[in-house]
Design a protein around this motif. Sequence first.
Motif, PDB file in Angstrom:
ATOM      1  N   LEU A 102       4.289  -4.586  -9.071  1.00 23.92           N
ATOM      2  CA  LEU A 102       5.145  -4.890  -7.932  1.00 23.92           C
ATOM      3  C   LEU A 102       6.461  -4.124  -8.030  1.00 23.92           C
ATOM      4  O   LEU A 102       7.205  -4.268  -9.006  1.00 23.92           O
ATOM      5  N   ALA A 119      -1.694   2.785  -7.950  1.00 23.41           N
ATOM      6  CA  ALA A 119      -1.544   1.841  -6.831  1.00 23.41           C
ATOM      7  C   ALA A 119      -0.355   0.926  -7.114  1.00 23.41           C
ATOM      8  O   ALA A 119      -0.045   0.634  -8.269  1.00 23.41           O
ATOM      9  N   SER A 174      -1.726   4.496  -3.656  1.00 19.89           N
ATOM     10  CA  SER A 174      -2.126   3.536  -2.631  1.00 19.89           C
ATOM     11  C   SER A 174      -1.247   2.285  -2.762  1.00 19.89           C
ATOM     12  O   SER A 174      -0.679   2.022  -3.807  1.00 19.89           O
ATOM     13  N   ARG A 204       2.304  -2.460  -5.328  1.00 23.43           N
ATOM     14  CA  ARG A 204       2.687  -3.392  -4.271  1.00 23.43           C
ATOM     15  C   ARG A 204       4.187  -3.226  -4.068  1.00 23.43           C
ATOM     16  O   ARG A 204       4.889  -2.735  -4.951  1.00 23.43           O
ATOM     17  N   GLY A 263      -0.865  -1.923  -2.111  1.00 20.83           N
ATOM     18  CA  GLY A 263      -1.578  -3.179  -1.846  1.00 20.83           C
ATOM     19  C   GLY A 263      -2.040  -3.870  -3.104  1.00 20.83           C
ATOM     20  O   GLY A 263      -2.346  -5.050  -3.091  1.00 20.83           O
ATOM     21  N   SER A 264      -2.107  -3.131  -4.223  1.00 26.12           N
ATOM     22  CA  SER A 264      -2.479  -3.759  -5.500  1.00 26.12           C
ATOM     23  C   SER A 264      -1.696  -3.055  -6.604  1.00 26.12           C
ATOM     24  O   SER A 264      -1.059  -2.032  -6.378  1.00 26.12           O
ATOM     25  N   GLY A 265      -1.713  -3.629  -7.802  1.00 25.74           N
ATOM     26  CA  GLY A 265      -1.012  -2.996  -8.920  1.00 25.74           C
ATOM     27  C   GLY A 265       0.373  -3.571  -9.137  1.00 25.74           C
ATOM     28  O   GLY A 265       0.727  -4.634  -8.595  1.00 25.74           O
TER      29      GLY A 265
END
Length: 477
Positions: free
Chosen positions: A402, A372, A396, A374, A398-400
């Motif tokens: 940057l 995941a 995915s 961002r 949205g998190s993790g």
Amino acid sequence: MTTEEKAGQVLLPSFKGKEVEAHAAAIERLHLAGSIIMGDNVPLDPQGRLDVSGMAAVNQRLAQAAAAGGRPWPGIIAVDQEGGQVARLGAPLTEWPTPMSYGAAGSVPLAKEAGQGLAAELVPLGFNVDFAPDTDVTVGPKDPTIGARSMSSDPGAAASLGVAFSQGMLAAGVLPAVKHFPGHGSVAVDSHVSLPVQPAAVADLGGRDWKPFGAAIAAGSPMVMTGHIAVPALQPGVPASLSGPTYAALRGLGFNGVAVTDALNMGAVAKQYPGGTAAVMALAAGADLLLMPADVGQAHAAIVQAVASGALPPERLDEAARRVATMMAWHGRTAAANGAPAGSGGALSARVSASAVTVLSGPCSGPLVPGAVRVAGGGPGDRARFEAAAARAGLSVGSGPLVSLIGYGGRGADGDIAVALDAPWPLQDSPAPVKIALYGRTDGAFDALAAVLAGKAPAPGKLPAAVGSFPAGTGCP
């Protein structure tokens, strides 16, 4: 041909917006060589995409106008389509990454294939000249204008890749023009705005900036574009495009083809040489084709007047017109119609980016992110493209960690992973522990990035130019 016809044969103008009929009438009246299509001339469909059949119709009308005087050779229908930032024609044509991708990939066959793929999609639209490739040798962050339009900071690589790209274009049936002699990649001023000065000695230019041009000439390149750069070692204070010693230097490399000026309406020339002055000066200096004079009617009248008054030797106009006519007659006789449908180069464009993506710092194998991420930064549409590519790679969003995207002209970004989408220079100022140069913002480029982040593909590219403390050649083994 009459003096008026010859004066027209050496002029390649642009036109405003969608004024096609008025422009066609000017081509007929002034016997012009043809036309260049700029961004504001491109017809769009209701979705804002290139109207392919509309563009073909515009070009057919302009080609018809160029042939109206009974010339047996085709008129020039030209465009600037390099890939990356310089692309007048958008989707549904294939979007290509920056030319620096070829330097990072380091593959001559891939550059040739890409040159053919890019040019093949121009043929059905009626284009027969593309002012590409840019064979300038970049000097890195001190080069504000060319940047990722350059294939490499290494003169040998810029030469071999530029020749290969040009040969690919010719194979598709489009005439290339290598640019910008005597070298725009090593000056610190943008010639669109004012006149850059190249302080190097002729011997230094010969060993660096001129190598790609020498290679292109040896390979039979039909056209070389001169830039608006003053070289005191050749002629102080005068743009190369208007300088006799510069054309003598170009011919001294063995060039017998068409020398075309960069756009004469650019700041470096238009401010200093108003009216038709620049056109007559360029022609007298040794140019054969005068691109985009600020006022083509004025330029035409000035050339005719200069011949009549004896200020311009008629033999010089004859030579220039003959070179342009010869090139187009040769093209009309030899060009195979190897056109390809719009968008057919998508897989090849993606392959270029996958071959170019470069890890400057960070792990060279395994996933760089834990499934995941961002995302921040980039230009309009970049984050959406990144998110779509991440989803295709099974990541995915949205998190993790940057991922910070740095677009054209952007500055160093923080975050966990900094990604340069254009020239890689901003990475030198980025504190991010992982630094990646992508050299493109196409869907295929973002797919290449997502595959590397997910650990599904290696990053085979090598830096084609030094970035701060990272030397040219930096990359994963």
